[in-house]
Design a protein around this motif. Sequence first.
Motif, PDB file in Angstrom:
ATOM      1  N   ILE A  61       0.761  -1.252  -0.036  1.00 38.08           N
ATOM      2  CA  ILE A  61      -0.120   0.040  -0.014  1.00 38.08           C
ATOM      3  C   ILE A  61       0.866   1.119   0.239  1.00 38.08           C
ATOM      4  CG2 ILE A  61      -0.175  -0.127   2.450  1.00 38.08           C
ATOM      5  CD1 ILE A  61      -3.094   1.076   1.942  1.00 38.08           C
ATOM      6  N   SER A  62       0.675   2.285  -0.992  1.00 41.16           N
ATOM      7  CA  SER A  62       1.680   3.169  -1.409  1.00 41.16           C
ATOM      8  C   SER A  62       0.780   4.467  -1.064  1.00 41.16           C
ATOM      9  CB  SER A  62       2.369   3.257  -2.689  1.00 41.16           C
ATOM     10  OG  SER A  62       3.285   2.113  -2.661  1.00 41.16           O
ATOM     11  N   GLY A  63       1.422   5.381  -0.439  1.00 40.46           N
ATOM     12  CA  GLY A  63       1.044   6.800  -0.369  1.00 40.46           C
ATOM     13  C   GLY A  63       1.793   7.628  -1.246  1.00 40.46           C
ATOM     14  N   GLY A  64       1.081   8.903  -1.721  1.00 42.20           N
ATOM     15  CA  GLY A  64       1.654  10.084  -2.430  1.00 42.20           C
ATOM     16  C   GLY A  64       1.520  11.375  -1.877  1.00 42.20           C
ATOM     17  N   ARG A  65       1.899  12.461  -2.560  1.00 39.89           N
ATOM     18  CA  ARG A  65       1.577  13.694  -2.188  1.00 39.89           C
ATOM     19  C   ARG A  65       0.352  13.738  -1.428  1.00 39.89           C
ATOM     20  NH1 ARG A  65       4.676  17.730  -4.849  1.00 39.89           N
ATOM     21  NH2 ARG A  65       4.510  16.679  -6.881  1.00 39.89           N
ATOM     22  N   MET A 116       5.205  -0.386 -10.558  1.00 38.56           N
ATOM     23  CA  MET A 116       4.209  -1.364  -9.960  1.00 38.56           C
ATOM     24  C   MET A 116       3.374  -1.447 -11.003  1.00 38.56           C
ATOM     25  SD  MET A 116       1.932   1.653 -10.721  1.00 38.56           S
ATOM     26  CE  MET A 116       0.600   1.123  -9.834  1.00 38.56           C
ATOM     27  N   LYS A 117       3.605  -1.272 -12.222  1.00 42.11           N
ATOM     28  CA  LYS A 117       2.344  -1.444 -13.327  1.00 42.11           C
ATOM     29  C   LYS A 117       2.329  -2.969 -13.613  1.00 42.11           C
ATOM     30  CE  LYS A 117       4.397  -0.269 -17.568  1.00 42.11           C
ATOM     31  NZ  LYS A 117       5.167   0.103 -18.239  1.00 42.11           N
ATOM     32  N   GLU A 118       3.314  -3.617 -13.331  1.00 41.62           N
ATOM     33  CA  GLU A 118       3.182  -5.329 -13.538  1.00 41.62           C
ATOM     34  C   GLU A 118       2.404  -6.001 -12.194  1.00 41.62           C
ATOM     35  OE1 GLU A 118       4.153  -6.580 -16.240  1.00 41.62           O
ATOM     36  OE2 GLU A 118       4.827  -4.518 -16.763  1.00 41.62           O
ATOM     37  N   SER A 119       1.994  -5.314 -11.435  1.00 41.28           N
ATOM     38  CA  SER A 119       1.317  -5.686 -10.043  1.00 41.28           C
ATOM     39  C   SER A 119      -0.064  -6.462 -10.616  1.00 41.28           C
ATOM     40  CB  SER A 119       0.996  -4.830  -9.124  1.00 41.28           C
ATOM     41  OG  SER A 119       2.059  -3.848  -8.785  1.00 41.28           O
ATOM     42  N   LYS A 120      -0.134  -7.715  -9.908  1.00 40.27           N
ATOM     43  CA  LYS A 120      -1.290  -8.612 -10.255  1.00 40.27           C
ATOM     44  C   LYS A 120      -2.662  -7.770 -10.134  1.00 40.27           C
ATOM     45  CE  LYS A 120      -3.097 -12.964  -9.047  1.00 40.27           C
ATOM     46  NZ  LYS A 120      -2.945 -13.871  -8.009  1.00 40.27           N
ATOM     47  N   ILE A 121      -2.913  -7.123  -9.187  1.00 36.31           N
ATOM     48  CA  ILE A 121      -4.182  -6.261  -8.888  1.00 36.31           C
ATOM     49  C   ILE A 121      -3.813  -4.958  -8.644  1.00 36.31           C
ATOM     50  CG2 ILE A 121      -6.570  -6.042  -7.484  1.00 36.31           C
ATOM     51  CD1 ILE A 121      -6.577  -8.583  -9.672  1.00 36.31           C
ATOM     52  N   ILE A 122      -4.164  -3.948  -9.307  1.00 34.95           N
ATOM     53  CA  ILE A 122      -4.037  -2.635  -8.805  1.00 34.95           C
ATOM     54  C   ILE A 122      -5.333  -1.906  -8.334  1.00 34.95           C
ATOM     55  CG2 ILE A 122      -3.217  -0.369  -9.633  1.00 34.95           C
ATOM     56  CD1 ILE A 122      -1.308  -1.697 -11.388  1.00 34.95           C
ATOM     57  N   VAL A 123      -5.468  -1.150  -7.029  1.00 38.91           N
ATOM     58  CA  VAL A 123      -6.459  -0.496  -6.508  1.00 38.91           C
ATOM     59  C   VAL A 123      -5.872   1.025  -6.519  1.00 38.91           C
ATOM     60  CG1 VAL A 123      -7.519   0.220  -4.467  1.00 38.91           C
ATOM     61  CG2 VAL A 123      -7.398  -2.320  -5.285  1.00 38.91           C
ATOM     62  N   ALA A 124      -6.726   1.958  -7.041  1.00 40.51           N
ATOM     63  CA  ALA A 124      -6.292   3.380  -6.833  1.00 40.51           C
ATOM     64  C   ALA A 124      -7.330   4.203  -6.310  1.00 40.51           C
ATOM     65  CB  ALA A 124      -6.194   3.976  -8.423  1.00 40.51           C
ATOM     66  N   ILE A 125      -6.805   5.032  -5.059  1.00 38.15           N
ATOM     67  CA  ILE A 125      -7.823   5.876  -4.336  1.00 38.15           C
ATOM     68  C   ILE A 125      -7.450   7.224  -4.853  1.00 38.15           C
ATOM     69  CG2 ILE A 125      -8.671   6.310  -1.991  1.00 38.15           C
ATOM     70  CD1 ILE A 125      -8.301   3.352  -1.004  1.00 38.15           C
ATOM     71  N   ALA A 154       5.973   4.529  -1.349  1.00 39.90           N
ATOM     72  CA  ALA A 154       5.387   5.957  -1.563  1.00 39.90           C
ATOM     73  C   ALA A 154       5.858   6.283  -2.754  1.00 39.90           C
ATOM     74  CB  ALA A 154       5.960   6.460  -0.438  1.00 39.90           C
ATOM     75  N   SER A 155       5.298   7.366  -3.351  1.00 38.86           N
ATOM     76  CA  SER A 155       5.776   7.941  -4.674  1.00 38.86           C
ATOM     77  C   SER A 155       7.151   8.836  -4.278  1.00 38.86           C
ATOM     78  CB  SER A 155       4.731   8.683  -4.866  1.00 38.86           C
ATOM     79  OG  SER A 155       4.454  10.172  -4.449  1.00 38.86           O
ATOM     80  N   ARG A 156       7.761   9.327  -5.414  1.00 37.46           N
ATOM     81  CA  ARG A 156       8.740  10.211  -5.022  1.00 37.46           C
ATOM     82  C   ARG A 156       8.409  11.546  -4.428  1.00 37.46           C
ATOM     83  NH1 ARG A 156      14.054  11.727  -6.517  1.00 37.46           N
ATOM     84  NH2 ARG A 156      14.683   9.607  -7.123  1.00 37.46           N
ATOM     85  N   ALA A 159      -2.420   1.973  -4.524  1.00 34.99           N
ATOM     86  CA  ALA A 159      -2.114   3.425  -4.378  1.00 34.99           C
ATOM     87  C   ALA A 159      -3.080   4.653  -3.995  1.00 34.99           C
ATOM     88  CB  ALA A 159      -1.840   3.644  -6.144  1.00 34.99           C
ATOM     89  N   VAL A 160      -2.521   5.302  -3.117  1.00 38.89           N
ATOM     90  CA  VAL A 160      -3.452   5.977  -2.245  1.00 38.89           C
ATOM     91  C   VAL A 160      -2.930   7.554  -2.385  1.00 38.89           C
ATOM     92  CG1 VAL A 160      -4.601   6.827  -0.172  1.00 38.89           C
ATOM     93  CG2 VAL A 160      -4.038   4.342  -0.796  1.00 38.89           C
ATOM     94  N   GLY A 161      -3.617   8.687  -3.216  1.00 38.78           N
ATOM     95  CA  GLY A 161      -3.336   9.740  -3.144  1.00 38.78           C
ATOM     96  C   GLY A 161      -1.894  10.105  -4.139  1.00 38.78           C
ATOM     97  N   ILE A 162      -1.929   9.201  -5.144  1.00 39.34           N
ATOM     98  CA  ILE A 162      -0.837   9.090  -6.216  1.00 39.34           C
ATOM     99  C   ILE A 162      -1.329   9.305  -7.324  1.00 39.34           C
ATOM    100  CG2 ILE A 162       0.879   7.569  -7.321  1.00 39.34           C
ATOM    101  CD1 ILE A 162       1.367   6.118  -4.679  1.00 39.34           C
TER     102      ILE A 162
END
Lengths: 249, 317
Positions: free
Chosen positions: B198-202, B269-278, B226-228, B256-259
């Motif tokens: 689970i990754s967070g962004g700005r 990360m785009k090769e991940s099996k399932i991607i969720v974006a919030i 996290a994102s850069r 991916a949260v807030g990214i």
Amino acid sequence: MKIIVAVKRVIDYNVQVRVKADGTGVEKENVKMSMNPPDENAVEEALRIKEAGNANEVIIISIGDEKSQETIRTALAMGADKGILVKTDKEVEPLAVSKIISKVAEKEKPEIILLGKQAIDDDSNQTAQMVSAILNWPQATFASKIELKDNEAIVTREIDEGLETIKLSKPFVASCDLRLNEPRYASLPNIMKAKKKPIEIIEVGDLNIDIEPRIEQIKVEEPPVRQKGVMVSDVAELVNKLKNEAKVI
Amino acid sequence: MSILVLAEHNNKEIKSSTLNSISAATQIDSNIDVLVIGSNCDDLANKISNIDKVNKALLLDMPEYENPIAELYEPVITSLSQNYSHILGPASTFGKNIFPRVAVKLDVSQVSDVIKIIDKETFVRPIYAGNAIATVKSRDKIKIITIRPTSFDPAAKDGGSGNVEKITAEKINTAPEFIGREESSSDRPELGTARVVISGGRGLQSADNFKLLNEIADKLNAAVGASRAAVDAGYVSNDYQVGQTGKVVVPDLYIAVGISGAIQHLAGMKESKIIVAINKDDEAPIFNVADYGLKADLFEALPEFSKELDKLNTIQK
Ligand SMILES: Cc1cc2nc3c(=O)[nH]c(=O)nc-3n(C[C@H](O)[C@H](O)[C@H](O)COP(=O)(O)OP(=O)(O)OC[C@H]3O[C@@H](n4cnc5c(N)ncnc54)[C@H](O)[C@@H]3O)c2cc1C
Ligand SMILES: Nc1ncnc2c1ncn2[C@@H]1O[C@H](COP(=O)(O)O)[C@@H](O)[C@H]1O
């Protein structure tokens, strides 16, 4: 004390890169080109070292075609003193680039060579390490902080586990991370001034370095496209789908 | 001919990247030696010699080699090179630091970040942050290769019956001095190998708000990324970064949260099996790669997510 900074002209990082239909590479015609992003950090760092009184000349080197002069000019407009273009129309691998930079360094005798940590076109992440090995100077790769003290530098390196600190003595080679500093914008007067700064052009053939590629590119393809999924209406639906449809939680 | 794999480790434990490298090597040849350079690592070398398909572990064990200083490693590898057709290791910061030095000393062009092996001399690697995939053929006599660990299944930790052979090396003087390491310690799984990330962004807005992610990570046994932008803003340390200039992750589930989904982030990360974006912006490019997208304010969605997970767990119990 001189610093050499190596800058590469690459497709701008904002451009959506397109693979050519015939599989020979990516579309470079009419595409915006810029300085490789971490190379800007390398230029900035060199300028700061000079401004702190720890260097008196910043030399920019680029290996590429005629147009790489534009990238060198960008660095001169930021404040570098002179440029060197090693001219070739061929694609050069990091192996050849590192030999060229080392050869120029033997002549210019800098005490520090700064490069970007990775070119965002070939994503090789090799050149700085190769230059260090050829010259037998110590290396500090993926640098996010460089502190100079007399003849030594304390460098913080970004590694997978976190941060590492090493101490090395001059002359040394460092590869710069984007977090090393915030590159400056060139002011208009400096852009004008940069037009008069010297760029020495060296034909690659005059250096007597074998630049023939060792790696043959067989084909370049588009990556597989991901199917766009669905939008869910709320968190409960999301968790339900992850549990019962995707079965990943 | 045989293959030499350079082991990544911390003198006690094998890093998973070593298992990925060995498995990549088995796709080239069955004769695999693993080089272990370190200090006080007899046990480690024994473990490595027991990895499936490993012929033998070559062990250089001296106090000077406690930390992986590239200038010290390179001559050891180079001096062994004449016995091998391929020298291979992970495209981690460890491998990236060392392999180009070996390549240039042998006058070889390195093939970096290989994701697929076609045959002994033909390899597939991403370029332009994964926006293009190149198939390349190395003409060099010895192939110097770094592989992307997440692209190769790990080799089995046992099943092998190799032996350990001790080697020695001469001391080098031009190496930098190692001062120290700041490793972020966490009880969560390692980012590179976690099944859920689970990754967070700005959009997270502060270091403190990452606790919203941590809470969910603990419930899902997930690693936090996290994102850069989030790292640059100081919310989390650099080792959290996913992307072209950070880590590549291929979990079963990536959240991916807030990214926003810049190409440099997608590269990781785009090769991940399932991607969720919030994300609260339904135009955010991250939704183009997401299997499940949720347009929402993360400050409302994350606490709810956490509660829903509790409900699941109570039902299961
Ligand atoms: C050479 C180079 C290499 C790079 N390497 C990497 C890399 O390895 N990894 C990487 O990640 N980036 C990398 N970048 C940076 C990349 O281009 C982007 O700038 C970065 O990924 C943006 O991070 P972000 O999505 O967190 O921030 P932003 O782009 O600012 O996005 C923030 C998102 O959060 C959403 N948001 C805000 N508030 C909320 C809220 N309350 N609720 C829900 N959503 C909200 C917004 O809608 C927005 O979409 C690199 C750039 C360069 C030039
Ligand atoms: N053709 C080139 N001209 C000048 N510098 C280069 C060139 N190619 C690579 N470099 C430098 O080497 C760094 C790493 O590139 P690479 O090893 O290709 O990922 C870049 O960030 C540049 O600083």
